[in-house]
Motif scaffolding. Sequence first.
Motif, mmCIF file in Angstrom:
data_model
loop_
_atom_site.group_PDB
_atom_site.id
_atom_site.type_symbol
_atom_site.label_atom_id
_atom_site.label_comp_id
_atom_site.label_asym_id
_atom_site.label_seq_id
_atom_site.Cartn_x
_atom_site.Cartn_y
_atom_site.Cartn_z
ATOM 1 N N LYS A 44 0.826 -1.228 0.000
ATOM 2 C CA LYS A 44 0.000 0.000 0.000
ATOM 3 C C LYS A 44 0.854 1.268 0.000
ATOM 4 O O LYS A 44 0.352 2.360 -0.255
ATOM 5 N N GLU A 45 2.154 1.118 0.255
ATOM 6 C CA GLU A 45 3.034 2.296 0.304
ATOM 7 C C GLU A 45 3.729 2.593 -1.026
ATOM 8 O O GLU A 45 4.526 3.536 -1.096
ATOM 9 N N GLY A 46 3.482 1.783 -2.051
ATOM 10 C CA GLY A 46 4.262 2.015 -3.270
ATOM 11 C C GLY A 46 3.542 1.668 -4.559
ATOM 12 O O GLY A 46 2.452 1.081 -4.567
ATOM 13 N N LEU A 47 4.190 2.031 -5.657
ATOM 14 C CA LEU A 47 3.666 1.764 -6.999
ATOM 15 C C LEU A 47 4.157 0.408 -7.481
ATOM 16 O O LEU A 47 5.298 0.023 -7.215
ATOM 17 N N ARG A 96 -5.078 -2.822 -6.839
ATOM 18 C CA ARG A 96 -5.951 -2.144 -5.878
ATOM 19 C C ARG A 96 -5.293 -2.043 -4.493
ATOM 20 O O ARG A 96 -5.502 -1.078 -3.774
ATOM 21 N N SER A 105 -2.200 -1.653 -3.913
ATOM 22 C CA SER A 105 -0.997 -0.807 -3.954
ATOM 23 C C SER A 105 -1.393 0.673 -4.026
ATOM 24 O O SER A 105 -2.577 0.999 -4.019
ATOM 25 N N SER A 106 -0.375 1.546 -4.128
ATOM 26 C CA SER A 106 -0.676 2.984 -4.329
ATOM 27 C C SER A 106 -1.100 3.254 -5.762
ATOM 28 O O SER A 106 -1.680 4.286 -6.061
ATOM 29 N N GLY A 107 -0.729 2.361 -6.685
ATOM 30 C CA GLY A 107 -1.075 2.568 -8.085
ATOM 31 C C GLY A 107 -0.268 1.655 -8.977
ATOM 32 O O GLY A 107 0.732 1.081 -8.543
#
Length: 260
Positions: free
Chosen positions: A152-155, A175, A177-179
Amino acid sequence: MNQFIERTQLIQEWIYDAAKLIKSSFEENLDIQQKSNRNDLVTNIDKAVEKQFIEKIHQFFPGERIMGEEGFGDEFQNLDGIVWIIDPIDGTLNFIKQQYDFAIMVAVYEDGIGQAGFIYDVMQDKMYSAHKGKGAYCNKKKLPPVKDLSLKEGLVAISSALMSKEEGLARLVGRASSGVRLIGSAGIETAHVASGQLIGYIAASLAPWDIAAGKIIAEEVGLIYTKMNGSSIDLLQKNPSLVATPTAHKEIIMLLNTKK
Ligand code: 2AM
Ligand code: CA
């Protein structure tokens, strides 16, 4: 000095020569052929670059075996001894359609263990390199160990084959992840994970030459590079592949297990 470090200057010279050949083709008409499907292409330039590497390796290191994507090297039943693994152009589709975001990749393995890996992002003029136990570099700058960020902290980068064939799985990871970011060159995407721009890269089916150099570089900065089920990469086959920070690697495998 370690014999693989001694080879660095030579290998990098060969890569820069190959980059010149590739760039000089931008003004020419390419001879393009289809391989396994309409998005899996090879050009006369991929072939010329691979042949050029093979000629030089034979000249300087006679007797060493070579695995090349375009098939001008040797046939492999095992990885015994010193084995060169070459991808003359990684991201051939980008090379053809964008003249951007493609790489030259060279790796040297000994008895199946990665000793030296090089990924050259041609248009950005970035030479990512690593020697086993000696750290990884981008040009002359040492890459720091990666921060162990969670999903969740990164691409995260996802191969387009995975996006189209395993849409649910790609969406699940995206979903969480950050993107999601897509480049279309396994080498450049792996290099971006190694340099901390991304926290992971997953791909449906990578060949040994898509993996070999990047795995050495990734492991030198503390990343985990395995098959998508967490088992070891097999450099004699295609692999569903996952490279990520240790925490994101665990999280992605857990997510993929919930999908089954
Ligand atoms: P290549 O350009 O050397 O073939 C594209 O998402 C990435 O996947 C590229 O690094 C590409 O490497 C790799 N790839 C592996 N197998 C592929 C295939 N059958 N078709 C297209 N790209 C493939
Ligand atoms: Ca290629």
